[in-house]
Design an enzyme around this catalytic site. Structure first.
Site, PDB file in Angstrom:
ATOM      1  N   SER A 186     106.382  91.079  22.949  1.00  0.00           N
ATOM      2  CA  SER A 186     107.679  91.168  22.278  1.00  0.00           C
ATOM      3  C   SER A 186     108.394  92.429  22.745  1.00  0.00           C
ATOM      4  O   SER A 186     108.658  92.571  23.936  1.00  0.00           O
ATOM      5  CB  SER A 186     107.490  91.133  20.752  1.00  0.00           C
ATOM      6  OG  SER A 186     108.734  91.087  20.092  1.00  0.00           O
ATOM      7  N   THR A 187     108.682  93.355  21.832  1.00  0.00           N
ATOM      8  CA  THR A 187     109.441  94.555  22.185  1.00  0.00           C
ATOM      9  C   THR A 187     108.757  95.321  23.320  1.00  0.00           C
ATOM     10  O   THR A 187     107.586  95.675  23.224  1.00  0.00           O
ATOM     11  CB  THR A 187     109.587  95.479  20.962  1.00  0.00           C
ATOM     12  OG1 THR A 187     110.084  94.727  19.865  1.00  0.00           O
ATOM     13  CG2 THR A 187     110.525  96.631  21.267  1.00  0.00           C
ATOM     14  N   HIS A 212     109.210  87.174  23.116  1.00  0.00           N
ATOM     15  CA  HIS A 212     110.263  87.040  22.103  1.00  0.00           C
ATOM     16  C   HIS A 212     111.601  87.421  22.723  1.00  0.00           C
ATOM     17  O   HIS A 212     111.824  88.573  23.086  1.00  0.00           O
ATOM     18  CB  HIS A 212     109.980  87.944  20.903  1.00  0.00           C
ATOM     19  CG  HIS A 212     108.775  87.541  20.120  1.00  0.00           C
ATOM     20  ND1 HIS A 212     108.087  88.420  19.314  1.00  0.00           N
ATOM     21  CD2 HIS A 212     108.127  86.346  20.009  1.00  0.00           C
ATOM     22  CE1 HIS A 212     107.077  87.789  18.739  1.00  0.00           C
ATOM     23  NE2 HIS A 212     107.081  86.527  19.155  1.00  0.00           N
ATOM     24  N   MET A 305     106.405  94.422  18.323  1.00  0.00           N
ATOM     25  CA  MET A 305     106.492  94.740  16.903  1.00  0.00           C
ATOM     26  C   MET A 305     105.930  93.600  16.070  1.00  0.00           C
ATOM     27  O   MET A 305     106.106  92.429  16.412  1.00  0.00           O
ATOM     28  CB  MET A 305     107.967  94.971  16.539  1.00  0.00           C
ATOM     29  CG  MET A 305     108.218  95.334  15.094  1.00  0.00           C
ATOM     30  SD  MET A 305     107.873  97.061  14.781  1.00  0.00           S
ATOM     31  CE  MET A 305     108.555  97.219  13.123  1.00  0.00           C
ATOM     32  N   ASP A 308     102.780  88.756  15.309  1.00  0.00           N
ATOM     33  CA  ASP A 308     102.749  87.427  15.921  1.00  0.00           C
ATOM     34  C   ASP A 308     101.746  87.405  17.071  1.00  0.00           C
ATOM     35  O   ASP A 308     101.784  88.265  17.954  1.00  0.00           O
ATOM     36  CB  ASP A 308     104.144  87.046  16.423  1.00  0.00           C
ATOM     37  CG  ASP A 308     104.211  85.604  16.908  1.00  0.00           C
ATOM     38  OD1 ASP A 308     103.488  84.764  16.339  1.00  0.00           O
ATOM     39  OD2 ASP A 308     104.988  85.325  17.840  1.00  0.00           O
TER      40      ASP A 308
END
Length: 365
Positions: A186-187, A212, A305, A308
């Site tokens: 993600s991030t 993401h 973050m 997930d």
């Protein structure tokens, strides 16, 4: 001393500066400490204001946002959120911003801007809170602490999209030795994926990826990586085969699952509810890998973050897959890997530069 996240907004639109300031200041954990109408003004204020997070437009006078971002990352690494109308079209410059170190993208329309910014205030707030936890050393190649409020949206598990593996499925006994690699991030993941995939040779195991990212961006992100990598990288389409030398990235706004067609691996690209507040969800992909690949898979969870993918990685490990988490030292945000480690879903913790070797080792079983 205040533990609020200190934010600076850099945008040539007075309306944007005003509306974004008002919207995010409603959150008790965030303080807007300054605004600037262009990057030149911002640079003059940075040292004295010392913001934790910057919200930056791309199209601005005197210096564009991309040039500003690169200069910030070279001189004073600070988490940057891009808030731009260019993002609406999935512009190449936006992908360059992600590659240069931007931690999030907020798409603003050219029409109905005031209403959009007010409606999107929760997304902007959550992006700021995620950015405030970023590892600035990894970004620039410590952010001041701040309380992160819980997202109020319902948080569904992978059960909403795919049933858990049965004991037989989890064993991975399907009469094939084909290896696959599943990556979730993600991030900070755009930079991490580039670092990993560009180091793989053309002969590498088939790879399925959830990053993401909003709709419209994944196709361009995949296209950019395809031009940099020896392997083929593309946005996944329903029914695509997972084959050696190919990496498939889940489309923004869709879930992607591994499936079996005879002795071949394929992917299913489907609609469905948000899982862990994400679509695509890493947990959905990892659970499908536990069901249909079992011990023939390698699961890798990298910077991001939240949590997930943590439960899905544990399911992969329980199904016989080897599992890897990115080490905190190289993560932009040590959230998803940390949670996977805490749940006991990780065999090995590796810094980013050792993950390509782990992928190639998995191909040898």
């Amino acid at each position: 001393m205040s533990n609020k996240i200190k934010v600076m907004i850099v945008d040539d639109s007075a309306l944007v500066r005003q509306v974004v300031s008002q919207a995010i200041s409603r959150d008790p954990g965030i303080e807007v400490i300054g605004t600037a109408q262009d990057p030149v003004f911002a640079l003059a204020k940075l040292n004295s204001l010392a913001p934790d997070v910057l919200v930056v437009d791309i199209e601005m006078p005197r210096m564009d946002g991309l040039t500003f971002l690169k200069r910030i990352m070279a001189e004073r690494p600070t988490p940057v959120i891009i808030c731009s109308s260019l993002a609406e079209k999935g512009a190449q410059v936006t992908m360059e911003a992600l590659s240069a170190g931007a931690v999030a993208i907020i798409t603003k329309p050219k029409m109905g801007l005031k209403n959009f910014l007010e409606d999107a205030s929760n997304d902007i707030v959550q992006a700021i809170k995620a950015a405030a936890r970023a590892n600035v050393r990894a970004l620039g190649r410590a952010v001041s602490p701040a309380a992160v409020a819980a997202d109020v949206r319902p948080k569904l598990s992978a059960d909403a999209v795919i049933a858990p593996a049965s004991a037989h499925q989890g064993a991975g006994m399907y009469g094939t030795t084909d290896r696959i690699v599943a990556i979730g991030t993600s991030t900070g993941g755009t930079q991490a994926l580039e670092a990993v995939l560009t180091r793989l040779p053309a002969v590498s195991p088939g790879i399925v990826i959830v990053q993401h990212m909003p709709e419209r961006f994944t196709a361009m992100f995949a296209e950019r990586l395809n031009g940099l990598c020896k392997i083929e990288v593309r946005e996944a389409r329903h029914g695509d085969r997972v084959i050696p030398g190919r990496a498939l990235i889940a489309p923004g706004g869709k879930h992607m699952m591994l499936a079996r067609s005879g002795a071949q691996y394929t992917v299913e690209v489907v609609d469905g509810p948000l899982v862990n507040r994400h679509r695509p969800s890493v947990d959905v992909l990892f659970r499908s890998c536990a069901k249909f690949a079992g011990r023939n898979a390698l699961g890798v969870i990298m910077t991001g973050m939240g949590d997930d993918g943590a439960r899905g990685l544990k399911e992969m490990r329980e199904a016989g897959a080897r599992t890897v988490a990115e080490d905190e030292s190289t993560c932009v945000v040590f959230g998803m890997p940390k949670e996977a480690i805490r749940l006991g879903g990780v065999d090995e913790i590796l810094p980013l530069d050792r993950i390509p070797a782990a992928i190639l080792q998995s191909a040898r079983g």
